[in-house]
Structure formats: structure tokens, C-alpha cells
Design a protein around this motif. Structure first.
Motif, PDB file in Angstrom:
ATOM      1  N   GLU A   8      41.859  58.158  38.656  1.00  0.00           N
ATOM      2  CA  GLU A   8      41.910  56.727  38.950  1.00  0.00           C
ATOM      3  C   GLU A   8      42.492  55.941  37.774  1.00  0.00           C
ATOM      4  OE1 GLU A   8      38.345  54.227  40.064  1.00  0.00           O
ATOM      5  OE2 GLU A   8      38.372  55.681  41.697  1.00  0.00           O
ATOM      6  N   SER A  50      42.026  46.228  35.738  1.00  0.00           N
ATOM      7  CA  SER A  50      42.214  46.334  37.187  1.00  0.00           C
ATOM      8  C   SER A  50      40.908  46.596  37.936  1.00  0.00           C
ATOM      9  CB  SER A  50      43.276  47.377  37.544  1.00  0.00           C
ATOM     10  OG  SER A  50      42.907  48.663  37.139  1.00  0.00           O
ATOM     11  N   PRO A  51      39.906  47.290  37.353  1.00  0.00           N
ATOM     12  CA  PRO A  51      38.641  47.392  38.083  1.00  0.00           C
ATOM     13  C   PRO A  51      38.011  46.022  38.362  1.00  0.00           C
ATOM     14  CG  PRO A  51      38.718  49.063  36.384  1.00  0.00           C
ATOM     15  CD  PRO A  51      39.901  48.156  36.158  1.00  0.00           C
ATOM     16  N   VAL A  54      39.960  44.544  41.308  1.00  0.00           N
ATOM     17  CA  VAL A  54      39.525  45.171  42.558  1.00  0.00           C
ATOM     18  C   VAL A  54      38.169  44.624  42.979  1.00  0.00           C
ATOM     19  CG1 VAL A  54      38.792  47.354  43.606  1.00  0.00           C
ATOM     20  CG2 VAL A  54      40.875  47.262  42.240  1.00  0.00           C
ATOM     21  N   TYR A  55      37.254  44.491  42.034  1.00  0.00           N
ATOM     22  CA  TYR A  55      35.917  43.974  42.331  1.00  0.00           C
ATOM     23  C   TYR A  55      35.998  42.563  42.916  1.00  0.00           C
ATOM     24  CZ  TYR A  55      31.199  42.239  41.538  1.00  0.00           C
ATOM     25  OH  TYR A  55      29.961  41.676  41.683  1.00  0.00           O
ATOM     26  N   THR A  58      37.707  43.031  46.756  1.00  0.00           N
ATOM     27  CA  THR A  58      37.070  43.741  47.867  1.00  0.00           C
ATOM     28  C   THR A  58      35.843  44.515  47.386  1.00  0.00           C
ATOM     29  OG1 THR A  58      37.424  45.339  49.646  1.00  0.00           O
ATOM     30  CG2 THR A  58      38.555  45.770  47.576  1.00  0.00           C
ATOM     31  N   PRO A  61      37.004  49.390  47.851  1.00  0.00           N
ATOM     32  CA  PRO A  61      38.387  49.627  47.426  1.00  0.00           C
ATOM     33  C   PRO A  61      38.956  50.948  47.937  1.00  0.00           C
ATOM     34  CG  PRO A  61      36.890  50.049  45.621  1.00  0.00           C
ATOM     35  CD  PRO A  61      36.068  49.502  46.751  1.00  0.00           C
ATOM     36  N   MET A  65      44.501  50.029  47.063  1.00  0.00           N
ATOM     37  CA  MET A  65      44.035  48.782  46.442  1.00  0.00           C
ATOM     38  C   MET A  65      43.965  48.947  44.931  1.00  0.00           C
ATOM     39  SD  MET A  65      43.048  45.623  46.651  1.00  0.00           S
ATOM     40  CE  MET A  65      42.617  45.295  48.335  1.00  0.00           C
ATOM     41  N   LEU A  66      43.492  50.111  44.478  1.00  0.00           N
ATOM     42  CA  LEU A  66      43.406  50.364  43.044  1.00  0.00           C
ATOM     43  C   LEU A  66      44.794  50.354  42.408  1.00  0.00           C
ATOM     44  CD1 LEU A  66      40.738  53.206  43.089  1.00  0.00           C
ATOM     45  CD2 LEU A  66      40.394  50.839  42.376  1.00  0.00           C
ATOM     46  N   ALA A  69      46.133  46.748  42.385  1.00  0.00           N
ATOM     47  CA  ALA A  69      45.472  45.966  41.337  1.00  0.00           C
ATOM     48  C   ALA A  69      46.017  46.352  39.969  1.00  0.00           C
ATOM     49  CB  ALA A  69      43.964  46.190  41.384  1.00  0.00           C
TER      50      ALA A  69
END
Length: 101
Positions: A8, A50-51, A54-55, A58, A61, A65-66, A69
Motif C-alpha cells: 500500500e 494520503s491515508p 482517504v480517511y 471514504t 477505501p 481510492m488509495l 489519494a
């Protein structure tokens, strides 16, 4: 190394670096040193920020989406990091002024 790139975080770093490339190639175009700095900053920001993106977007995720982002964070990496550094410098200046009284 290949395992990390497929993780990730690795995918976010690649997406962020590519966002940095887009930022670099967009007008006004920067010189090579500035451009490479933009790519590196985009990758770093994507891994760590980016986490949060994403949070905010949505609660469920997907891998797409990850990556999205990470790309967006990479494009905005220079602006985001400059903003964070400006906040840090303002906070330190505030503390310094407070201690000088």
C-alpha cells in the motif's frame, strides 16, 4: 524492494511521485533540480498524507481510492508541505515571542 513497491505504501509513493511529475510538467515548468525535488516531495507526502485524504473521503477505501489519494497528494505535495512548514515556523515564532517577554 519489489515487495515494498507492491505494498500500500509503495503504491502510494509511486502515485505521489507521478503526481509530482504532473506538477513539475505543468506550467510554469521548473528546472531539473526543482522538478526532481517535486517528485520526491510528492512521493513522501503521498506515503504519509494520503491515508488522511482517504480517511476524509471514504470509510471503505478501495485500492483505486488509495492510488487516487496518493496521486492527488503528490500533485499537491509541495503546497501541502509548504503549508505545514509555515504553520510550524509560525508556531515556533509565537513560542519564541512568548518566551522573550
Amino acid at each position: 524492494m519489489m515487495d515494498w513497491l507492491q505494498s500500500e505504501e509503495g503504491r502510494a509513493a509511486i502515485a505521489g511521485a507521478l503526481g509530482g511529475v504532473v506538477r513539475w510538467l505543468s506550467p510554469p515548468r521548473a528546472d531539473w533540480l526543482t522538478g526532481m525535488t517535486t517528485v520526491v516531495v510528492g512521493a513522501i507526502c503521498a506515503v504519509y498524507l494520503s491515508p488522511l485524504v482517504v480517511y476524509w473521503l471514504t470509510s471503505n477505501p478501495s485500492p483505486q481510492m488509495l492510488s487516487a489519494a496518493g496521486f492527488v497528494t503528490g500533485v499537491a505535495g509541495i503546497s501541502v508541505s509548504s503549508f505545514i512548514l509555515s504553520l510550524w515556523q509560525a508556531w515556533r515564532a509565537h513560542l519564541t515571542r512568548g518566551l522573550g517577554k
